[in-house]
Scaffold this motif. Structure first.
Motif, PDB file in Angstrom:
ATOM      1  N   LEU A 305       0.832  -1.126   0.128  1.00 46.28           N
ATOM      2  CA  LEU A 305       0.154   0.018   0.117  1.00 46.28           C
ATOM      3  C   LEU A 305       0.875   1.281  -0.081  1.00 46.28           C
ATOM      4  CD1 LEU A 305      -2.819  -1.022   2.581  1.00 46.28           C
ATOM      5  CD2 LEU A 305      -2.843  -0.847   0.152  1.00 46.28           C
ATOM      6  N   TRP A 306       1.709   1.310   0.753  1.00 44.45           N
ATOM      7  CA  TRP A 306       2.852   2.403   0.803  1.00 44.45           C
ATOM      8  C   TRP A 306       3.589   2.612  -0.688  1.00 44.45           C
ATOM      9  CZ3 TRP A 306       4.630   6.677   2.510  1.00 44.45           C
ATOM     10  CH2 TRP A 306       6.003   7.305   2.349  1.00 44.45           C
ATOM     11  N   THR A 307       3.793   1.402  -1.328  1.00 41.21           N
ATOM     12  CA  THR A 307       4.524   1.611  -2.546  1.00 41.21           C
ATOM     13  C   THR A 307       3.601   2.163  -3.538  1.00 41.21           C
ATOM     14  OG1 THR A 307       6.087  -0.422  -1.890  1.00 41.21           O
ATOM     15  CG2 THR A 307       5.592   0.317  -4.386  1.00 41.21           C
ATOM     16  N   ALA A 308       2.191   1.409  -3.597  1.00 41.87           N
ATOM     17  CA  ALA A 308       1.266   2.025  -4.600  1.00 41.87           C
ATOM     18  C   ALA A 308       1.097   3.611  -4.209  1.00 41.87           C
ATOM     19  CB  ALA A 308      -0.028   1.206  -4.395  1.00 41.87           C
ATOM     20  N   PHE A 309       0.885   3.913  -3.138  1.00 41.88           N
ATOM     21  CA  PHE A 309       0.596   5.451  -2.902  1.00 41.88           C
ATOM     22  C   PHE A 309       1.753   6.207  -3.143  1.00 41.88           C
ATOM     23  CE2 PHE A 309       0.496   9.348  -0.354  1.00 41.88           C
ATOM     24  CZ  PHE A 309      -0.879  10.009  -0.740  1.00 41.88           C
ATOM     25  N   GLY A 310       2.971   5.654  -2.731  1.00 38.38           N
ATOM     26  CA  GLY A 310       4.292   6.548  -3.287  1.00 38.38           C
ATOM     27  C   GLY A 310       4.304   6.770  -4.700  1.00 38.38           C
ATOM     28  N   SER A 311       3.866   5.763  -5.297  1.00 35.30           N
ATOM     29  CA  SER A 311       4.138   5.967  -6.950  1.00 35.30           C
ATOM     30  C   SER A 311       3.273   6.525  -7.658  1.00 35.30           C
ATOM     31  CB  SER A 311       3.892   4.662  -7.624  1.00 35.30           C
ATOM     32  OG  SER A 311       2.930   4.013  -7.452  1.00 35.30           O
ATOM     33  N   THR A 312       1.773   6.693  -7.103  1.00 33.53           N
ATOM     34  CA  THR A 312       0.942   7.785  -7.395  1.00 33.53           C
ATOM     35  C   THR A 312       1.343   9.272  -7.044  1.00 33.53           C
ATOM     36  OG1 THR A 312      -0.515   7.343  -5.577  1.00 33.53           O
ATOM     37  CG2 THR A 312      -0.950   5.972  -7.319  1.00 33.53           C
ATOM     38  N   PHE A 313       1.856   9.338  -6.095  1.00 32.16           N
ATOM     39  CA  PHE A 313       2.268  10.806  -5.539  1.00 32.16           C
ATOM     40  C   PHE A 313       3.497  11.226  -6.611  1.00 32.16           C
ATOM     41  CE2 PHE A 313       5.337  13.317  -3.268  1.00 32.16           C
ATOM     42  CZ  PHE A 313       4.548  14.354  -2.573  1.00 32.16           C
ATOM     43  N   ALA A 314       4.448  10.349  -6.773  1.00 35.73           N
ATOM     44  CA  ALA A 314       5.441  10.768  -7.639  1.00 35.73           C
ATOM     45  C   ALA A 314       5.129  11.027  -9.112  1.00 35.73           C
ATOM     46  CB  ALA A 314       6.595   9.747  -7.829  1.00 35.73           C
ATOM     47  N   LEU A 315       4.113  10.296  -9.567  1.00 32.74           N
ATOM     48  CA  LEU A 315       3.713  10.359 -10.873  1.00 32.74           C
ATOM     49  C   LEU A 315       2.723  11.517 -11.111  1.00 32.74           C
ATOM     50  CD1 LEU A 315       2.255   6.651 -11.598  1.00 32.74           C
ATOM     51  CD2 LEU A 315       4.268   8.077 -12.797  1.00 32.74           C
ATOM     52  N   LEU A 316       1.804  11.993 -10.197  1.00 32.37           N
ATOM     53  CA  LEU A 316       1.004  13.014 -10.217  1.00 32.37           C
ATOM     54  C   LEU A 316       1.847  14.123 -10.217  1.00 32.37           C
ATOM     55  CD1 LEU A 316      -1.671  14.418 -10.561  1.00 32.37           C
ATOM     56  CD2 LEU A 316      -1.946  14.170  -8.187  1.00 32.37           C
TER      57      LEU A 316
END
Length: 463
Positions: A305-316
């Motif tokens: 969950l941390w990895t998934a959210f972190g990736s969306t943060f960096a992408l946006l």
């Protein structure tokens, strides 16, 4: 009387990205939540472990396309990536202006689709912890995570180095845990339990191969990210090509290791087809639960969950800057070039991409991946292959620190590969991709007419 002092030097980006940080940047964007959410879709595409052939097809396309990115990035190491290459290859004030606009136009959609895939993966793995999670709960969770992401980015960003490093370390630990666990418990009879007629080379086989390859391409997306910060790369003629090759090869090995680890422990028939097995939404958590128990699986799920959210943060964060940069340079709608009046960040671009990503998160992961790949193929990937050939023909004296090996063979292989992926997509998704492109052309004509630019303002184009 003293001589006048020289004018102050204009600020400029510093070339500080060497090979190691450039490779880490690519791999960080390539990994994300991909290894944890696509395995059931990959196996479902062809109904068994023969779907790993999709990895091989995707890898061939990515390696050949990586050479296209490498030559363009090394020859024109400026920030903007595809926007910069398409504009220069097709003519800055004529067709290059159209291609640059269409790239940003499709990116306003395909970027949020990629972000949405992270939201969907987050919700899928949350269902491992949230028993009885319904469709309404999933939509509410995707919406909440999307709003939190926008809220965290709706501010002046001084540095995201800590977040990026944390994401990278967390992803590596999680992935290595899967690979090591899988290697210790690998059963080849389970992993290579092919169904009858697995290699029957029929039309259905090739349609399934195309679907599997599109999932593979999705997982590789980001192998070119260093090209978007070309102005900050040290020795770009050497670093850009090498970082693309190293990150592609490394991630390919990681993904294959993760896939084999899962199917070597959990029989693929237990989660294929994915649509009929809800547990496929959190297959890696199930994998850890089967070997180590509930507690370890819960901790592991929290890491995903941390990895998934972190990736969306960096992408946006990164993607919201692309429409802004295009608008600021006069190649996209001016509204996207607005900065927040007090916090100095592109708030219009952030809000638009953030809102679209939330809505896209309401669809299935497979639909989002297909729509994402198809919308990028026509303008960005195929357009760059053609653009490379045009530059080779019309700008032979352009300095090329890196030249594609065996040109034009890799470019043609990449082009054929992109055509294969596009042609084997569901008709509805193809129509969606073509429709997005057609609407983009209409939007470009309206915008050019309202601003008196080419093709309605030939005088401006000639000047």
């Amino acid at each position: 009387m003293s001589a006048p002092s020289p004018p102050p030097e204009q600020p400029r980006l510093q070339r500080r990205f060497g090979l190691l940080p450039a490779t880490a940047l690519n791999m960080t964007n390539m990994m994300g939540a991909g290894p944890f959410i696509t395995i059931p879709l990959l196996m479902s595409a062809m109904g068994g472990p023969q779907a790993m052939l999709g990895w091989i097809v995707a890898l061939v396309i990515v390696i050949c396309d990586g050479m296209v990115w490498s030559e363009l990035g090394a020859a024109m190491p400026g920030s903007g990536g595809s926007f910069h290459y398409l504009r220069e290859a097709f003519g800055r004030e004529r067709f290059g202006r159209l291609m640059g606009f269409l790239f940003v136009w499709q990116f306003v959609l395909s970027g949020p689709l990629e972000i949405a895939s992270g939201y969907i993966g987050f919700a899928n793995y949350a269902s491992f912890l949230w028993n009885g999670m319904t469709r309404a709960h999933t939509i509410a969770l995707v919406t909440a995570v999307g709003f939190v992401n926008i809220a965290l980015l709706y501010r002046r960003i001084h540095s995201i180095a800590t977040i990026t490093v944390s994401l990278w370390i967390g992803t590596l630990i999680t992935v290595l845990a899967v690979i090591v666990t899988g290697a210790m418990n690998f059963n080849p009879r389970i992993a290579f339990d092919f169904p009858p007629g697995a290699f029957n080379f029929s039309l259905g086989f090739f349609l399934g191969l195309g679907a599997a390859a599109r999932i593979g391409i999705y997982d590789y997306l980001g192998y070119y990210d260093v090209c978007y910060i070309g102005d900050e790369v040290r020795d770009p003629g050497r670093v850009i090509p090498r970082s693309i090759l190293i990150s592609t090869a490394t991630v390919a090995l990681i993904y294959i290791g993760v896939n084999l680890s899962i199917i070597g422990v959990i029989p693929w028939r237990e989660f294929v087809p994915a649509s009929a097995h809800p547990e496929s939404n959190f297959i890696v958590s199930l994998f850890m639960q089967r070997i180590y128990g509930q507690l370890v699986a819960t901790i592991f799920t929290l890491m995903v969950l941390w990895t998934a959210f972190g990736s969306t943060f960096a992408l946006l964060l990164g993607y919201s800057r692309i429409p802004f940069a295009a608008a600021e340079s006069g190649y996209f709608f001016r509204t996207f070039g607005r900065l927040h009046p007090t916090k100095d960040f592109p708030y219009v671009s952030l809000l638009v991409l953030g809102a679209i990503s939330i809505v896209a998160g309401f669809f299935s992961l497979g639909t989002v991946i297909d729509a994402l790949i198809v919308t990028r193929i026509l303008v960005q990937f195929m357009g760059q292959v053609v653009g490379l050939m045009l530059l080779r023909r019309h700008a032979p004296d352009l300095p090329r620190p890196y030249r594609m090996w065996l040109y034009p063979l890799p470019a043609l292989v990449a082009l054929v590969g992109w055509i294969f992926l596009f042609a084997t997509t569901q008709l509805l998704v193809i129509l969606f991709g073509v429709g997005v492109l057609a609407l983009g052309c209409l939007a470009f004509l309206f915008w050019s007419w309202s601003t008196k630019r080419w093709p309605f303002g030939l005088g401006a184009a000639m000047s």
